[in-house]
Design a protein around this motif. Structure first.
Motif, mmCIF file in Angstrom:
data_model
loop_
_atom_site.group_PDB
_atom_site.id
_atom_site.type_symbol
_atom_site.label_atom_id
_atom_site.label_comp_id
_atom_site.label_asym_id
_atom_site.label_seq_id
_atom_site.Cartn_x
_atom_site.Cartn_y
_atom_site.Cartn_z
ATOM 1 N N ASN A 141 44.826 45.011 35.675
ATOM 2 C CA ASN A 141 43.444 45.242 36.093
ATOM 3 C C ASN A 141 42.967 46.648 35.739
ATOM 4 O O ASN A 141 42.553 47.407 36.608
ATOM 5 N N PRO A 142 42.962 47.010 34.453
ATOM 6 C CA PRO A 142 42.533 48.369 34.102
ATOM 7 C C PRO A 142 41.083 48.658 34.486
ATOM 8 O O PRO A 142 40.742 49.801 34.794
ATOM 9 N N GLU A 143 40.241 47.636 34.522
ATOM 10 C CA GLU A 143 38.829 47.846 34.861
ATOM 11 C C GLU A 143 38.656 48.346 36.289
ATOM 12 O O GLU A 143 37.766 49.147 36.570
ATOM 13 N N ILE A 144 39.525 47.924 37.196
ATOM 14 C CA ILE A 144 39.460 48.377 38.591
ATOM 15 C C ILE A 144 39.811 49.859 38.664
ATOM 16 O O ILE A 144 39.192 50.623 39.381
ATOM 17 N N LEU A 145 40.819 50.244 37.905
ATOM 18 C CA LEU A 145 41.237 51.642 37.851
ATOM 19 C C LEU A 145 40.124 52.506 37.273
ATOM 20 O O LEU A 145 39.796 53.564 37.815
#
Length: 144
Positions: free
Chosen positions: A126-130
């Motif tokens: 979930n890179p978008e959350i980071l």
């Protein structure tokens, strides 16, 4: 948890058996409440304002979260679950890696759980959350 259940003030008196989970929804912290005499299916999510008379349960639950730093593996990406929102960040016990406390989206419309996940798993799944979390933390200069 405390030995005897306490009630939440409202028109009817409900006895709290336990606080079982925590989430942040729309910027508000909510706690999952197991009510005495009711089944697991009848747990409800309550904002902190509704739990003022049972703060002992909330404080005990918060202490239990702090006492579980090694539960990094609890937050996994099995069965279609994915991270929904980062709640907080801390370093692992060695101080070498970051751990992220996240709320989880879960399939089958189950209520989100909260757990810790290591930085590599979060970056991979979930890179978008980071990225969203970090962008919120950046202090942008005012350009006129």
């Amino acid at each position: 948890m405390s030995a005897s259940p306490m009630s939440v003030s409202s028109q009817e008196e409900y006895m709290v058996e336990a606080i079982t989970n925590k989430r942040v929804k729309n910027g508000r912290t909510e706690y999952e409440v197991k009510w005495q005499g009711y089944s697991e299916n009848e747990k409800t999510w309550e904002p902190i304002e509704n739990l003022q008379s049972v703060m002992t349960y909330v404080l005990d639950f918060e202490q239990s979260l702090k006492a579980k730093p090694q539960e990094v593996g609890e937050g996994t990406y099995d069965d279609g679950d994915s991270a929904d929102e980062i709640i907080q960040i801390r370093k692992d016990n060695d101080g070498q890696n970051l751990l992220f406390q996240v709320s989880w989206k879960q399939k089958n419309n189950r209520a989100p759980k909260v757990s810790w996940i290591n930085q590599n798993s979060l970056k991979m799944h979930n890179p978008e959350i980071l990225i969203d979390y970090l962008l919120k933390k950046i202090k942008w200069p005012n350009n006129k």
